[in-house]
Design an enzyme around this catalytic site. Structure first.
Site, PDB file in Angstrom:
ATOM      1  N   SER A  89       0.913  -0.921   0.421  1.00  0.00           N
ATOM      2  CA  SER A  89       0.105  -0.091  -0.310  1.00  0.00           C
ATOM      3  C   SER A  89       0.672   1.557  -0.014  1.00  0.00           C
ATOM      4  CB  SER A  89      -0.712  -0.112   1.098  1.00  0.00           C
ATOM      5  OG  SER A  89      -1.990   1.028   1.177  1.00  0.00           O
TER       6      SER A  89
ATOM      7  N   ALA B 184      -3.231   2.135  21.152  1.00  0.00           N
ATOM      8  CA  ALA B 184      -2.269   1.279  20.624  1.00  0.00           C
ATOM      9  C   ALA B 184      -2.122   1.206  19.014  1.00  0.00           C
ATOM     10  CB  ALA B 184      -2.266   0.083  21.032  1.00  0.00           C
ATOM     11  N   SER B 185      -1.480   1.315  18.195  1.00  0.00           N
ATOM     12  CA  SER B 185      -1.714   0.983  17.036  1.00  0.00           C
ATOM     13  C   SER B 185      -1.357  -0.424  16.252  1.00  0.00           C
ATOM     14  CB  SER B 185      -0.294   2.013  15.611  1.00  0.00           C
ATOM     15  OG  SER B 185       0.305   1.181  14.420  1.00  0.00           O
ATOM     16  N   GLY B 186      -1.828  -0.587  14.955  1.00  0.00           N
ATOM     17  CA  GLY B 186      -2.132  -1.720  14.797  1.00  0.00           C
ATOM     18  C   GLY B 186      -0.797  -1.761  13.500  1.00  0.00           C
ATOM     19  N   THR B 187      -0.416  -1.129  13.464  1.00  0.00           N
ATOM     20  CA  THR B 187       1.246  -1.432  12.212  1.00  0.00           C
ATOM     21  C   THR B 187       2.393  -0.784  12.634  1.00  0.00           C
ATOM     22  OG1 THR B 187       0.061   0.377  11.526  1.00  0.00           O
ATOM     23  CG2 THR B 187      -0.986  -1.065  10.240  1.00  0.00           C
TER      24      THR B 187
ATOM     25  N   ASP C 150      -3.738   6.552  -3.130  1.00  0.00           N
ATOM     26  CA  ASP C 150      -2.382   5.255  -2.351  1.00  0.00           C
ATOM     27  C   ASP C 150      -1.411   4.253  -3.297  1.00  0.00           C
ATOM     28  OD1 ASP C 150      -3.945   3.939  -2.745  1.00  0.00           O
ATOM     29  OD2 ASP C 150      -3.417   3.160  -0.238  1.00  0.00           O
TER      30      ASP C 150
ATOM     31  N   ASP D  71      -1.526   1.384  -3.926  1.00  0.00           N
ATOM     32  CA  ASP D  71      -2.384   0.286  -4.968  1.00  0.00           C
ATOM     33  C   ASP D  71      -4.103   1.054  -4.486  1.00  0.00           C
ATOM     34  OD1 ASP D  71      -2.656   0.614  -1.430  1.00  0.00           O
ATOM     35  OD2 ASP D  71      -3.341  -1.604  -1.375  1.00  0.00           O
TER      36      ASP D  71
ATOM     37  N   ASN E 292      -8.628   9.081   6.208  1.00  0.00           N
ATOM     38  CA  ASN E 292      -7.631   9.247   5.556  1.00  0.00           C
ATOM     39  C   ASN E 292      -7.270   8.415   4.320  1.00  0.00           C
ATOM     40  OD1 ASN E 292      -8.062   6.099   5.135  1.00  0.00           O
ATOM     41  ND2 ASN E 292      -6.344   5.371   6.813  1.00  0.00           N
TER      42      ASN E 292
END
Ligand code: 16G
Ligand code: ZN
Length: 583
Positions: free
Chosen positions: A70, A547-550, A320, A322, A425
């Site tokens: 992505s 918390a970020s997932g990435t 973005d 993709d 986003n």
């Protein structure tokens, strides 16, 4: 297992593909597996195996594999599995994908043991394969590592060979395409129940979406050549640009038969160097523009554009890497302060206003027993004023879900007949229930323009997943139909100033949330302190921590009535987060 999997080949190809990064710990996250491309071979192999098993488990429905990272930088890549109707992988199989990858990362023995357990546990029949032995479509974005990772997926699929009938699993290499194109292709293949080469190819995507766009042009008398504004598409130097080029050339070829010909176009594509993979997402693309709130490379300011003596509004959008996200923007002059972002929240509100208008016009709301549910699904990141606009001005329903497209998609399908969802986003789509589709189709014969418009939109919008190309066409159509300039669209409401920051903590897993990520339940006591702080910033203020997932970090979002207050609130909440980890 012996009947269908060629074990000798499996071991040989395991040794070829899964031994370079022994011990690496993988996790199938919100967007599949995503890492530096150098460590991905093992998961490409196990994802190939898992996709064939998933296909057999689902009575031989076709499964998709998309190789992409992505908006990540060029050196990364990733892979995700697409379900038969074009959805994201069933959540209960995400942990299986993780466990299978990690077993292979440990050793061949662990891999075989886990594979046997999985086949037994899920009752996957590898003996009676009369339904077929699996069918998979694989696509990839334009990254340099794509062809190498594709080879590994193909290796995995080739391990499925029926020893007595000599049949092999079907695999279609769909080549370089956008993530939403792959989702759509998988969906169409399953609807058509076939995966024969040349029968269903990516041509179906272009046919369906150009047809819908041209139907709208015809219904409303606008044309691709003569849009009311000049559009510049920033393709992030990714696959979206060259797919969009194909779409535009098709639209112009087809257009000549329906409208007044001419090749002049107000649509141009910049950052379209998809064959130079090192430029991918570099100072361009939806994520860059959204994060930095500025024009990308190659897009110039100035909201006016002169065509044939007429001043046309200028609008820009960025895909973005993709092409599953799109955001719009314009900038009046060289001054950065005149940059105006039209992000996912704005796309949602535009579509919400549009469908409310269409439903009123259509007469469908007059019959009370129709009980049509229309609503918008957002995440906690949606600007507070967008939520206010939808509930107070449009008087429509809003739901909030945790971050991640699968949550929004699920809510939109479960709750609404017309469910509009976008993350801020720019990732999102509109889902239409079977009920609204049949209500529309059953009442359409009376020449009602609004009903016909809804019907066309059910075809113009990619039902499976957020799609930059299809969403972009949808937005352009709405602006044309409602006769709105980009400025009108922007002026519907004003965003509350906001700030997003990242805090690195020793262990982000202690940050647990409830209420669609808007409140913390752990660490104990932290939410109380945040609430106290927020209340001292006045009524329009809001902040949350998740918390970020990435990434290995915690994100803090804050909004308030002024930019300075939003920034100060984010910083102070960030300090509370850091302090609480230090205690
Ligand atoms: C993933 C998600 C995206 C989400 C982002 C949040 C999909 C396809 N992608 O990219 O929707 O906004 O993660 O990242 O679901 P974060 O957890 O690091 O804040
Ligand atoms: Zn993407």
């Amino acid at each position: 297992m012996e009947k269908l999997i060629n074990l000798q080949l499996l071991e040989k190809l395991y040794n070829k593909n899964c031994t370079s990064n022994k011990g690496f710990k993988y996790a199938y996250g919100t967007a599949g597996f995503r890492y530096n491309a150098d460590v991905l071979n093992t998961v490409m192999f196990t994802t190939g195996i898992l996709s064939v098993l998933r296909s057999i488990y689902l009575q031989n429905k076709t499964i998709g594999i998309m190789i992409t990272a992505s908006h990540n930088p060029p050196q990364d890549n990733g892979v995700k599995i697409v379900e038969p109707m074009g959805e994201m992988l069933d959540q209960s199989w995400e942990s299986i994908a993780t466990d299978l990858a990690n077993s292979a990362s440990n050793s061949y023995n662990d891999f075989i043991t886990y594979l046997n357990h999985l086949i037994k546990d899920k009752g996957i029949d590898l003996i009676d394969t009369s339904n077929g032995i699996g069918s998979v479509i694989v696509g990839r974005d334009s990254r340099e590592s794509g062809p190498r990772l594709l080879e590994t997926v193909l290796d995995a699929v080739y391990c499925f060979q029926h020893d007595s009938t000599e049949r092999v699993s079907k695999i279609l290499d769909a080549g370089i395409l956008t993530t939403p194109q792959l989702h759509y292709l998988v969906y169409k293949t399953n609807v058509a129940k076939t995966l024969e080469k040349n029968e269903i190819g990516i041509g179906c995507y272009f046919d369906d979406f150009t047809r819908a766009w041209l139907d709208l042009c015809e219904l409303y008398g606008f044309s691709t050549e003569h849009l009311k504004f000049a559009l510049t598409i920033d393709a992030a130097n990714g696959v979206g640009g060259f797919q969009m080029e194909k779409m535009i050339s098709l639209l112009f070829t087809l257009c000549k038969t329906t409208v007044d010909g001419g090749n002049s176009t107000n649509i141009s594509i910049v950052n379209n160097d998809w064959q130079k993979p090192n430029l991918l997402n570099n100072k361009c693309g939806a994520d860059y523009v959204k994060t930095n709130q500025c024009l990308p490379n190659g897009v110039v300011s100035n909201s006016k554009f002169s065509t044939g003596g007429e001043n046309t509004q200028k609008l820009n959008c960025s895909f973005d890497g993709d092409a599953d996200r799109v955001i719009f923007y314009y900038q009046d002059n060289e001054n950065k302060s005149s940059f105006h972002l039209l992000d996912g929240d704005r796309i949602s509100t535009l579509f919400a206003k549009f469908f409310q208008h269409l439903l009123k016009e259509s007469g469908l709301l007059d019959a009370s027993d129709n009980d049509i549910k229309v609503g918008v699904v957002q995440t906690a990141y949606a600007n507070g004023n967008s939520t206010k606009y939808i509930t107070e001005v449009l008087k429509m329903d809003v739901s909030c879900t945790p971050t991640g497209v699968k949550h929004l998609h699920h809510e939109a399908v479960e709750k609404y007949d017309i469910g509009i969802y976008f993350e801020a986003n720019g990732h999102g789509t509109i889902v239409f229930s079977e009920k609204i589709k049949s209500l529309v189709n059953n009442s359409m014969s009376n020449g009602n323009k609004a009903l016909k418009t809804i019907e066309i939109f059910t075809r113009l919008i990619n039902r499976t997943v957020g799609d930059a190309i299809s969403d972009m066409l949808g937005v352009l159509a709405v602006l044309c139909i409602l006769n709105l300039t980009p400025q009108d669209w922007y002026n519907e409401y004003s965003d509350l100033p906001n700030k997003l920051i990242k805090v690195v903590v020793p262990d982000r897993t202690v940050f647990k949330t409830t209420n669609a990520e808007r409140q913390l339940v752990s660490p104990a006591g932290l939410q109380g302190k945040i609430d106290e702080l927020v209340s001292s910033y006045g009524a329009d203020s809001r902040s949350f921590v998740r918390a970020s997932g990435t990434e290995d970090a915690v994100r803090v979002y804050a909004e308030s009535s002024t930019k300075e207050m939003a920034e100060s609130l984010a910083e102070k909440v960030g300090q509370l987060v850091s302090n609480c980890c230090g205690e």
